[in-house]
Motif scaffolding. Structure first.
Motif, PDB file in Angstrom:
ATOM      1  N   LEU A   1      35.812  -1.030  29.817  1.00 36.02           N
ATOM      2  CA  LEU A   1      36.954  -1.349  28.968  1.00 36.02           C
ATOM      3  C   LEU A   1      36.899  -0.551  27.666  1.00 36.02           C
ATOM      4  N   MET A   2      35.737  -0.467  27.056  1.00 37.13           N
ATOM      5  CA  MET A   2      35.590   0.299  25.806  1.00 37.13           C
ATOM      6  C   MET A   2      35.885   1.770  26.045  1.00 37.13           C
ATOM      7  N   GLU A   3      35.426   2.327  27.144  1.00 36.42           N
ATOM      8  CA  GLU A   3      35.685   3.729  27.453  1.00 36.42           C
ATOM      9  C   GLU A   3      37.174   3.986  27.654  1.00 36.42           C
ATOM     10  N   ARG A   4      37.866   3.074  28.325  1.00 33.76           N
ATOM     11  CA  ARG A   4      39.310   3.225  28.511  1.00 33.76           C
ATOM     12  C   ARG A   4      40.051   3.172  27.177  1.00 33.76           C
ATOM     13  N   ARG A   5      39.670   2.213  26.345  1.00 36.09           N
ATOM     14  CA  ARG A   5      40.337   2.085  25.039  1.00 36.09           C
ATOM     15  C   ARG A   5      40.074   3.306  24.163  1.00 36.09           C
ATOM     16  N   LEU A   6      38.851   3.811  24.189  1.00 34.13           N
ATOM     17  CA  LEU A   6      38.536   5.002  23.411  1.00 34.13           C
ATOM     18  C   LEU A   6      39.337   6.198  23.910  1.00 34.13           C
ATOM     19  N   ALA A   7      39.415   6.362  25.207  1.00 33.89           N
ATOM     20  CA  ALA A   7      40.187   7.472  25.771  1.00 33.89           C
ATOM     21  C   ALA A   7      41.662   7.354  25.385  1.00 33.89           C
ATOM     22  N   GLY A   8      42.201   6.138  25.424  1.00 31.95           N
ATOM     23  CA  GLY A   8      43.585   5.925  25.031  1.00 31.95           C
ATOM     24  C   GLY A   8      43.809   6.212  23.555  1.00 31.95           C
ATOM     25  N   ALA A   9      42.879   5.769  22.720  1.00 32.07           N
ATOM     26  CA  ALA A   9      43.003   6.010  21.284  1.00 32.07           C
ATOM     27  C   ALA A   9      42.938   7.500  20.972  1.00 32.07           C
ATOM     28  N   LEU A  10      42.068   8.212  21.633  1.00 35.82           N
ATOM     29  CA  LEU A  10      41.968   9.658  21.406  1.00 35.82           C
ATOM     30  C   LEU A  10      43.211  10.382  21.897  1.00 35.82           C
ATOM     31  N   ALA A  11      43.770   9.923  23.001  1.00 33.22           N
ATOM     32  CA  ALA A  11      44.977  10.565  23.538  1.00 33.22           C
ATOM     33  C   ALA A  11      46.183  10.320  22.634  1.00 33.22           C
ATOM     34  N   ASN A  12      46.173   9.197  21.924  1.00 35.74           N
ATOM     35  CA  ASN A  12      47.318   8.828  21.088  1.00 35.74           C
ATOM     36  C   ASN A  12      47.065   9.015  19.596  1.00 35.74           C
ATOM     37  N   ARG A  13      46.036   9.747  19.257  1.00 37.20           N
ATOM     38  CA  ARG A  13      45.723   9.916  17.831  1.00 37.20           C
ATOM     39  C   ARG A  13      46.858  10.670  17.142  1.00 37.20           C
ATOM     40  N   PRO A  14      47.015  10.427  15.853  1.00 37.66           N
ATOM     41  CA  PRO A  14      48.107  11.074  15.119  1.00 37.66           C
ATOM     42  C   PRO A  14      48.010  12.594  15.151  1.00 37.66           C
ATOM     43  N   ALA A  15      49.152  13.222  15.143  1.00 37.91           N
ATOM     44  CA  ALA A  15      49.202  14.684  15.191  1.00 37.91           C
ATOM     45  C   ALA A  15      48.601  15.306  13.940  1.00 37.91           C
ATOM     46  N   TRP A  16      48.578  14.574  12.829  1.00 40.09           N
ATOM     47  CA  TRP A  16      48.105  15.153  11.574  1.00 40.09           C
ATOM     48  C   TRP A  16      46.616  15.436  11.568  1.00 40.09           C
ATOM     49  N   ILE A  17      45.881  14.946  12.550  1.00 38.96           N
ATOM     50  CA  ILE A  17      44.441  15.209  12.577  1.00 38.96           C
ATOM     51  C   ILE A  17      44.180  16.710  12.613  1.00 38.96           C
ATOM     52  N   GLY A  18      45.042  17.450  13.252  1.00 40.54           N
ATOM     53  CA  GLY A  18      44.890  18.899  13.299  1.00 40.54           C
ATOM     54  C   GLY A  18      45.898  19.593  12.398  1.00 40.54           C
ATOM     55  N   TYR A  19      46.217  18.936  11.286  1.00 41.29           N
ATOM     56  CA  TYR A  19      47.266  19.476  10.410  1.00 41.29           C
ATOM     57  C   TYR A  19      46.905  20.836   9.849  1.00 41.29           C
ATOM     58  N   ASP A  20      47.923  21.586   9.516  1.00 39.47           N
ATOM     59  CA  ASP A  20      47.767  22.912   8.928  1.00 39.47           C
ATOM     60  C   ASP A  20      48.142  22.826   7.451  1.00 39.47           C
ATOM     61  N   PRO A  21      47.189  22.967   6.533  1.00 39.25           N
ATOM     62  CA  PRO A  21      47.502  22.832   5.109  1.00 39.25           C
ATOM     63  C   PRO A  21      48.474  23.890   4.601  1.00 39.25           C
ATOM     64  N   ALA A  22      48.714  24.919   5.398  1.00 41.41           N
ATOM     65  CA  ALA A  22      49.647  25.962   4.977  1.00 41.41           C
ATOM     66  C   ALA A  22      51.104  25.548   5.212  1.00 41.41           C
ATOM     67  N   VAL A  23      51.312  24.437   5.945  1.00 40.21           N
ATOM     68  CA  VAL A  23      52.669  23.962   6.209  1.00 40.21           C
ATOM     69  C   VAL A  23      53.236  23.376   4.927  1.00 40.21           C
ATOM     70  N   THR A  24      54.325  23.958   4.458  1.00 34.99           N
ATOM     71  CA  THR A  24      54.924  23.483   3.214  1.00 34.99           C
ATOM     72  C   THR A  24      56.371  23.057   3.394  1.00 34.99           C
ATOM     73  N   ASP A  25      56.930  23.261   4.584  1.00 35.71           N
ATOM     74  CA  ASP A  25      58.329  22.912   4.825  1.00 35.71           C
ATOM     75  C   ASP A  25      58.424  21.691   5.735  1.00 35.71           C
ATOM     76  N   CYS A  26      59.394  20.821   5.435  1.00 38.45           N
ATOM     77  CA  CYS A  26      59.645  19.615   6.216  1.00 38.45           C
ATOM     78  C   CYS A  26      60.061  20.013   7.629  1.00 38.45           C
ATOM     79  N   GLU A  27      59.450  19.377   8.617  1.00 38.09           N
ATOM     80  CA  GLU A  27      59.780  19.729   9.999  1.00 38.09           C
ATOM     81  C   GLU A  27      61.127  19.164  10.426  1.00 38.09           C
ATOM     82  N   ASP A  28      61.696  18.228   9.659  1.00 39.90           N
ATOM     83  CA  ASP A  28      62.999  17.671  10.009  1.00 39.90           C
ATOM     84  C   ASP A  28      64.153  18.427   9.356  1.00 39.90           C
TER      85      ASP A  28
END
Length: 72
Positions: A11-38
């Motif tokens: 159960l813990m392994e499944r939850r961890l895998a799910g959490a990693l798959a659904n982690r926020p996109a900002w974890i790999g954010y690019d600090p050079a991004v200065t313009d709103c994506e919307d």
């Protein structure tokens, strides 16, 4: 037959895998991004400093949050 420890580990392994798959996109954010994506406007420096993972300006983030609240 699996015992309780095996079931708990699975159960813990499944939850961890799910959490990693659904982690926020900002974890790999690019600090050079200065313009709103919307809207494409520049994200103010104060917002980028306070929330370096932000990919939207304050106005667009507010719109996103309102839409999310309406879906609930």
């Amino acid at each position: 037959m699996a015992d309780n420890a095996d079931l708990a580990t699975e159960l813990m392994e499944r939850r961890l895998a799910g959490a990693l798959a659904n982690r926020p996109a900002w974890i790999g954010y690019d600090p050079a991004v200065t313009d709103c994506e919307d809207c494409g406007d520049e994200i103010p420096a104060a917002r980028r400093q306070a929330a370096p993972w932000a990919t939207t300006c304050i106005e667009c983030q507010g719109i996103r949050e309102q839409r999310a609240a309406q879906r609930r």
